[in-house]
Design a protein around this motif. Structure first.
Motif, short mmCIF file in Angstrom:
data_model
loop_
_atom_site.label_atom_id
_atom_site.label_comp_id
_atom_site.label_asym_id
_atom_site.label_seq_id
_atom_site.Cartn_x
_atom_site.Cartn_y
_atom_site.Cartn_z
N ILE A 1 16.02 61.09 37.14
CA ILE A 1 15.06 60.01 36.82
C ILE A 1 13.75 60.79 36.66
CG2 ILE A 1 13.72 58.34 37.95
CD1 ILE A 1 16.60 57.05 39.24
N GLU A 2 13.37 61.67 37.62
CA GLU A 2 12.13 62.34 37.51
C GLU A 2 11.98 63.21 36.46
OE1 GLU A 2 10.55 66.35 39.92
OE2 GLU A 2 11.39 64.94 41.22
N GLN A 3 12.91 63.78 35.85
CA GLN A 3 12.61 64.41 34.54
C GLN A 3 12.52 63.54 33.45
OE1 GLN A 3 12.30 67.67 34.77
NE2 GLN A 3 12.63 67.35 37.05
N TYR A 4 13.38 62.42 33.27
CA TYR A 4 13.16 61.63 32.21
C TYR A 4 12.00 60.58 32.46
CZ TYR A 4 18.38 61.90 31.41
OH TYR A 4 19.64 62.28 31.12
N ARG A 5 11.37 60.30 33.66
CA ARG A 5 10.15 59.67 33.42
C ARG A 5 8.98 60.73 32.83
NH1 ARG A 5 10.64 54.62 35.69
NH2 ARG A 5 8.37 54.42 35.45
N PRO B 1 7.20 58.03 24.83
CA PRO B 1 7.23 56.79 25.39
C PRO B 1 8.20 55.67 24.60
CG PRO B 1 5.29 56.97 24.44
CD PRO B 1 5.63 58.12 24.32
N GLN B 2 8.72 56.19 23.16
CA GLN B 2 9.37 55.42 22.55
C GLN B 2 10.89 56.01 22.27
OE1 GLN B 2 7.54 54.32 18.93
NE2 GLN B 2 6.61 52.43 20.05
N ASN B 3 11.32 56.96 23.16
CA ASN B 3 12.63 57.75 23.08
C ASN B 3 13.66 56.80 23.46
OD1 ASN B 3 14.70 59.60 23.44
ND2 ASN B 3 13.28 61.52 23.27
N LEU B 4 14.20 56.18 22.50
CA LEU B 4 15.43 55.16 23.12
C LEU B 4 16.59 56.06 23.96
CD1 LEU B 4 15.53 52.68 19.92
CD2 LEU B 4 14.32 52.52 22.17
N GLN C 1 12.05 47.26 28.34
CA GLN C 1 10.93 48.10 27.83
C GLN C 1 11.60 48.65 26.42
OE1 GLN C 1 9.65 51.49 30.24
NE2 GLN C 1 8.77 52.45 28.43
N ALA C 2 13.11 49.28 26.42
CA ALA C 2 13.74 49.70 25.24
C ALA C 2 14.04 48.47 24.27
CB ALA C 2 15.08 50.35 25.63
N TYR C 3 14.18 47.62 24.62
CA TYR C 3 14.62 46.37 23.69
C TYR C 3 13.36 45.91 23.04
CZ TYR C 3 15.69 41.57 22.27
OH TYR C 3 16.02 40.51 21.26
N LYS C 4 12.18 45.99 23.57
CA LYS C 4 10.89 45.80 22.91
C LYS C 4 10.56 46.84 22.05
CE LYS C 4 8.80 43.24 26.81
NZ LYS C 4 7.50 43.42 28.10
N ILE C 5 10.80 47.99 22.20
CA ILE C 5 10.53 49.14 21.15
C ILE C 5 11.41 48.91 19.95
CG2 ILE C 5 10.78 51.60 20.83
CD1 ILE C 5 10.19 51.99 23.75
N ASN C 6 12.78 48.55 19.98
CA ASN C 6 13.46 48.13 18.91
C ASN C 6 14.47 47.07 19.26
OD1 ASN C 6 15.20 48.43 16.74
ND2 ASN C 6 15.68 50.71 16.87
N PRO C 7 14.08 45.88 19.14
CA PRO C 7 15.00 44.74 19.24
C PRO C 7 16.12 44.66 18.27
CG PRO C 7 12.95 43.93 18.20
CD PRO C 7 12.85 45.60 18.46
N ASP C 8 16.15 45.57 17.34
CA ASP C 8 17.55 45.53 16.70
C ASP C 8 18.59 46.50 16.86
OD1 ASP C 8 16.46 43.11 14.93
OD2 ASP C 8 15.39 44.66 13.75
N ALA C 9 18.38 47.20 17.90
CA ALA C 9 19.28 48.24 18.18
C ALA C 9 20.40 47.66 19.10
CB ALA C 9 18.61 49.49 19.03
N PRO C 10 21.52 47.84 18.67
CA PRO C 10 22.57 47.44 19.29
C PRO C 10 22.96 47.77 20.77
CG PRO C 10 23.42 47.72 16.81
CD PRO C 10 22.13 48.21 17.11
N THR C 11 22.65 49.02 20.97
CA THR C 11 22.99 49.72 22.01
C THR C 11 22.09 48.97 23.10
OG1 THR C 11 23.84 51.50 21.38
CG2 THR C 11 22.90 51.77 23.33
#
Length: 235
Positions: free
Chosen positions: A105-109, A116-119, A144-154
């Motif tokens: 988590i520390e590394q990902y953050r 910031p937009q790396n899904l 947060q991920a959904y707001k960046i790309n609301p059309d991404a199925p994952t």
């Protein structure tokens, strides 16, 4: 044997280059001689300090039961090269393999501060929070991920799963229906949608979704469970 000869010759001809030791390390790794590989990679790394050699050395050391020392090398590298995203992502992956979700988590953050937009990183971060049973932070990252790309199925499926746990069934169903429509050939999405229908008390829609899913010959991890659920609904 021929590769090791080439490695030895390269080391003799070019003692100040890492290549000969890199070849030796690669051959030792393929032979599962991890301690020997670690020694060879260490010599290569001392000659040419770069991220690619560091990651090879770390992997060999861990497999040679030198995990603490290996992690120390990564920590030192990141301390000296804080913006080396490649090594941070590798470090996070290595931490997950050791179930060290706090470190991952520390590394990902940190990576997200730069990207910031790396899904993909957001998905991994959400998953790590789930492993820590921190549903609130997992949901925050999924939103947060959904707001960046609301059309991404994952992203839709990730968020829907967390919403179902929270009891927000209607929104979860809406997301799963959209994910199914965007990527209709992903069987897991249909299975999750059927379970969401069932959780909301809509057995008919769950049955219909499972029927469509099982008509496909595509294999997926939950096929046996989906088949059993469909049979139960038809009793």
């Amino acid at each position: 044997a021929d590769a090791l000869k080439i490695a030895s010759q390269t080391q003799l001809l070019y003692p100040k280059l890492a290549m000969g030791f890199l070849i030796e390390g690669d051959v030792s790794m393929s032979d599962k001689k991890f301690a020997q590989a670690a020694l060879a990679y260490d010599k290569a790394f001392r000659l040419e300090k770069n991220a690619a050699l560091l990651m090879r050395l770390h992997q060999a050391m861990r497999l040679a039961n030198q995990g603490a020392a290996a992690d120390g090398l990564l920590a030192n590298w990141i301390n000296d090269h804080p913006d080396d995203i490649q090594v941070r992502l590798y470090y996070a992956d290595a931490a997950i393999k050791e179930s060290n979700y706090r470190l991952a988590i520390e590394q990902y953050r940190y990576v997200l501060q730069k990207q910031p937009q790396n899904l993909a990183v957001l998905h991994n971060l959400m998953w790590c929070y789930q492993q820590q049973n921190d549903k609130a932070k997992a949901l925050e990252v999924a939103e947060q991920a959904y707001k960046i790309n609301p059309d991404a199925p994952t992203g839709m499926v990730d968020l829907a799963g967390l919403l179902l746990d929270k009891g927000e069934n209607d929104r979860a169903v809406m997301l799963l229906e959209r994910a199914r429509d965007v990527a209709p050939f992903v069987p897991d999405t249909r299975y999750f949608l059927a379970k969401a229908y069932l959780k909301g008390g809509n057995k008919d829609r769950a049955r219909k979704e499972l029927q469509q899913l099982l008509l496909s010959k595509d294999d997926f991890a939950g096929r046996a469970d989906a088949t059993q659920l469909f049979q139960q609904l038809n009793k």
